[in-house]
Write an enzyme that holds these catalytic residues in place. Structure first.
Site, PDB file in Angstrom:
ATOM      1  N   SER A  84       3.040   3.910  -2.624  1.00  0.00           N
ATOM      2  CA  SER A  84       1.773   4.142  -2.879  1.00  0.00           C
ATOM      3  C   SER A  84       1.109   3.248  -3.870  1.00  0.00           C
ATOM      4  CB  SER A  84       1.333   5.752  -3.366  1.00  0.00           C
ATOM      5  OG  SER A  84       0.007   5.974  -3.832  1.00  0.00           O
ATOM      6  N   TYR A 123       2.440  11.939 -10.108  1.00  0.00           N
ATOM      7  CA  TYR A 123       2.881  11.507  -8.631  1.00  0.00           C
ATOM      8  C   TYR A 123       2.840   9.970  -8.814  1.00  0.00           C
ATOM      9  CZ  TYR A 123       1.479   9.783  -3.922  1.00  0.00           C
ATOM     10  OH  TYR A 123       1.381   9.165  -2.779  1.00  0.00           O
ATOM     11  N   GLY A 183       9.131  13.232   7.162  1.00  0.00           N
ATOM     12  CA  GLY A 183       7.704  13.890   7.306  1.00  0.00           C
ATOM     13  C   GLY A 183       6.661  13.203   8.078  1.00  0.00           C
ATOM     14  N   GLY A 184       7.464  13.451   9.367  1.00  0.00           N
ATOM     15  CA  GLY A 184       6.626  12.771  10.730  1.00  0.00           C
ATOM     16  C   GLY A 184       5.863  13.635  11.243  1.00  0.00           C
TER      17      GLY A 184
END
Length: 246
Positions: A136, A149, A12-13
């Site tokens: 997160s 999430y 995911g860069g």
């Protein structure tokens, strides 16, 4: 925290936090490989990263894509020194409006995708390799509409705590980096027309009086991946201006 001649894979860069993390490694001389689902964005990201960087189009929720990614890594690079498992998605669905499609999409990417990314990378890693999984603060304070999430990010914490026992003695370290709100375009897109108002409210919760900048998360990832943290394993580092500690 130099990474010259180190092979670093960032999933995911191509944008947002993932790009900022990739940029931090590129500036430290890494041989950098980024992944994402869209080739045009990957091509643009590689051109901006410069240096010794390349991209492999990969959807981490697809195990066939992952198998092809690690076959490429084996053939081209032979090993992986650092894995940054960053790829993930989120949807805002409050209780009463949670959909099966939304649930499956988020869990398949954030949990299943991370599991098989790490599992696929391990055979290519050595006793001094490092894995940093991007979590997160939503794992402990998800806020309205982010229960699913947040649950995926809490699952990552449980995985890390078990995995360090599973691979005990291998020398490979696995840590979790959990950012709070970060000033990225993706955050502003999710927040919509009320973005600045919400960001101002989030800033008030931080003991530093602001939300984070993407480059700061990149620096935290550098630390956890480097020899500077050689005795740090299985931890969750919160990079949120202290908001989660009060």
């Amino acid at each position: 925290m130099e990474f010259k001649n180190k092979v670093v894979l960032v999933t995911g860069g191509s944008s947002g936090l993932g790009f900022a993390i990739a940029k931090a490694f590129a500036l430290q001389g890494a041989t950098l490989i980024i992944t994402g689902r869209r080739q045009p964005q990957l091509d643009e990201a590689v051109s901006r990263l410069g240096g010794n960087s390349s991209a492999v189009c990969t959807d981490i929720s697809n195990t066939t894509d992952l198998a092809e990614l690690f076959s490429h890594m084996q053939a081209v690079h032979g090993h992986i020194d650092v894995l940054i498992a960053n790829a993930g998605i989120g949807v805002i669905e409050p209780l009463g409006a949670i959909t099966e499609a939304g649930f499956d999409k988020v869990f398949t990417t954030n949990v299943k995708g991370t599991i098989f990314t790490v599992q696929g990378a391990l055979p290519l890693m050595s006793k001094v390799s490092s894995i940093v999984i991007i979590g997160s603060t939503a794992s402990i304070n998800p806020g309205p509409g982010l229960s699913v999430y947040g649950a995926t990010k809490a699952a990552l914490r449980a995985l890390v705590r078990s995995w360090i026992l599973d691979i005990k003695g291998s020398g490979v370290r696995i840590n979790l980096l959990s950012p709070g709100p970060v000033n990225t375009q993706s955050l502003r897109d999710v927040l919509g027309e009320n973005a600045q108002e919400v960001i101002d409210g989030l800033s008030e919760k931080s003991t530093l009086g602001r939300i984070g900048e993407a480059r700061e998360i990149g620096q935290a990832a550098l630390f956890l991946a480097s020899d500077a943290s050689s005795y740090v394993n299985g931890t969750e580092l919160f990079a949120d201006g202290g908001a989660s500690q009060i």
